[in-house]
Design a protein around this motif. Structure first.
Motif, PDB file in Angstrom:
ATOM      1  N   ALA A 297     112.079  88.896  62.019  1.00  0.00           N
ATOM      2  CA  ALA A 297     111.698  89.727  63.723  1.00  0.00           C
ATOM      3  C   ALA A 297     112.139  87.533  64.066  1.00  0.00           C
ATOM      4  N   ALA A 298     111.822  86.921  63.648  1.00  0.00           N
ATOM      5  CA  ALA A 298     112.015  85.855  64.004  1.00  0.00           C
ATOM      6  C   ALA A 298     113.278  85.291  65.404  1.00  0.00           C
ATOM      7  N   HIS A 299     114.788  86.037  65.006  1.00  0.00           N
ATOM      8  CA  HIS A 299     115.648  86.054  65.782  1.00  0.00           C
ATOM      9  C   HIS A 299     115.505  87.294  66.070  1.00  0.00           C
ATOM     10  N   GLY A 300     115.028  88.009  66.571  1.00  0.00           N
ATOM     11  CA  GLY A 300     114.960  89.238  67.112  1.00  0.00           C
ATOM     12  C   GLY A 300     115.119  90.749  66.278  1.00  0.00           C
TER      13      GLY A 300
ATOM     14  N   ALA B 202      95.799  91.306  58.573  1.00  0.00           N
ATOM     15  CA  ALA B 202      96.604  90.427  58.662  1.00  0.00           C
ATOM     16  C   ALA B 202      97.235  90.468  57.860  1.00  0.00           C
ATOM     17  N   MET B 203      97.158  90.978  56.731  1.00  0.00           N
ATOM     18  CA  MET B 203      98.662  90.745  55.486  1.00  0.00           C
ATOM     19  C   MET B 203      99.769  92.162  56.435  1.00  0.00           C
ATOM     20  N   ALA B 204      99.787  92.493  57.068  1.00  0.00           N
ATOM     21  CA  ALA B 204     101.148  94.230  57.078  1.00  0.00           C
ATOM     22  C   ALA B 204     102.176  93.267  57.355  1.00  0.00           C
ATOM     23  N   SER B 205     103.045  94.088  57.488  1.00  0.00           N
ATOM     24  CA  SER B 205     104.480  93.557  57.602  1.00  0.00           C
ATOM     25  C   SER B 205     104.526  93.832  59.114  1.00  0.00           C
ATOM     26  N   PRO B 206     105.612  93.988  59.388  1.00  0.00           N
ATOM     27  CA  PRO B 206     105.970  93.676  60.855  1.00  0.00           C
ATOM     28  C   PRO B 206     106.306  95.400  61.050  1.00  0.00           C
TER      29      PRO B 206
END
Length: 315
Positions: free
Chosen positions: A100-103, A287-291
């Motif tokens: 996700a950090a790379h879109g 809080a810990m759920a995956s994207p």
């Protein structure tokens, strides 16, 4: 060797790998080497060697095998499987966060749903999610309401449809259904516009074998502290229950969304007072759920908001 020691070893040992843990979980979930190999797209030999290596590293037997190849957890296997599942879930979440950090939006989403509950909602939301995020693989788990809740708590699934606020886990409200009474045309209720809880208590019921049947009866006005309802028959499939109602063997309670679009030989009546069924999506931890899990919940919310905005125009 106790479970805490093994869990520490899982985190520390350099020889252990996620492939071995995935094979172990797949064997537990499928119950056979053949099915586990098929699920993971590996050979049976690879799965067998992975389990043997894992058991060798830990110094314990995790699974018992019989002559037919069916496997079952040992006592120590039961103790560590929740830790292994939680570890794999977090590993998947870490990978999704990094992408996700790379879109990028890709990975696996394990989705739980109650048998026959809101099938149209499930299909609509799944279609939208697949269109929006084509690289997300969705694995569907179907079970009873109790099973879906347990799967969420034990990290077997990432997100699941539940009765909102009726379970021990936190959920996000998605839509609201209505609890109905189903009777055959010749029944004494057939001319009524609604059925009261008092009237229901005199009837013989046909209910689902497990899961949310007790919850539905409580919602309909059957108090656990009072006399038990007259449950004449129990069946697993909603089509079987409707067929039995059609034959006059009893009446049943069902969410309206579970009913077939063309209801033949059965009359659906509301309760008096009406009994709404709020349906939500639950995760083990916000809080810990995956994207992927967060995106699925957001997709369902957007869909629900759009459906609500269409209601005034439909009138």
């Amino acid at each position: 060797m106790n479970a805490n020691h093994i869990n520490h070893k899982l985190m520390k040992d350099n020889h252990m790998n996620f492939s071995q843990l995935q094979c172990f979980v797949a064997l537990v979930e499928t119950g056979s080497f053949t099915e586990a190999a098929y699920t993971l797209d590996l050979t049976q030999s690879t799965v067998s060697h992975a389990l043997a290596a894992l058991e060798s590293e830990l110094g314990v037997t995790l699974l018992e095998r019989n002559r037919k190849g069916v496997v079952a957890l040992t006592t120590i296997g039961h103790s560590i499987i929740p830790h292994v599942r939680a570890l794999l879930v977090q590993a998947e979440a870490i990978e999704q966060e990094a992408k996700a950090a790379h879109g990028q939006t890709s990975g696996k989403l394990r989705l739980g749903t109650v048998l026959s509950l809101c099938p149209d909602v499930l299909a609509s939301v799944l279609t939208r999610f697949r269109t929006s995020y084509p690289d997300m693989e969705v694995v569907l788990f179907e079970g009873t309401m109790q099973e879906v809740s347990e799967w969420i708590e034990s990290s077997i699934i990432d997100v699941g449809f539940v009765f909102h606020s009726a379970c021990r886990i936190e959920s996000t409200l998605i839509t609201t259904d209505e609890l109905c009474v189903l009777v055959p045309p010749g029944h004494g209720f057939h001319a009524k516009t609604a059925v009261t809880p008092r009237e229901l208590r005199e009837e013989g019921l046909i209910m689902a074998k497990a899961g949310c049947a007790s919850q539905l009866m409580e919602m309909a006005g059957f108090e656990p502290s009072r006399a038990r309802p007259q449950v004449r028959y129990q069946a697993s499939d909603s089509a079987t229950i409707l067929a039995m109602v059609r034959e006059g063997l009893g009446i049943t309670l069902m969410p309206r969304m579970m009913l077939p679009k063309k209801l033949e030989g059965v009359i659906a009546l509301p309760l008096d007072p009406p009994q709404p069924l709020p349906i939500g999506l639950a995760v083990r931890s916000q809080a810990m759920a995956s994207p992927g899990a967060k995106l699925f919940v957001q997709t369902a919310l957007t869909w629900a908001q759009e459906q609500a905005s269409l209601l005034p125009r439909a009138r």
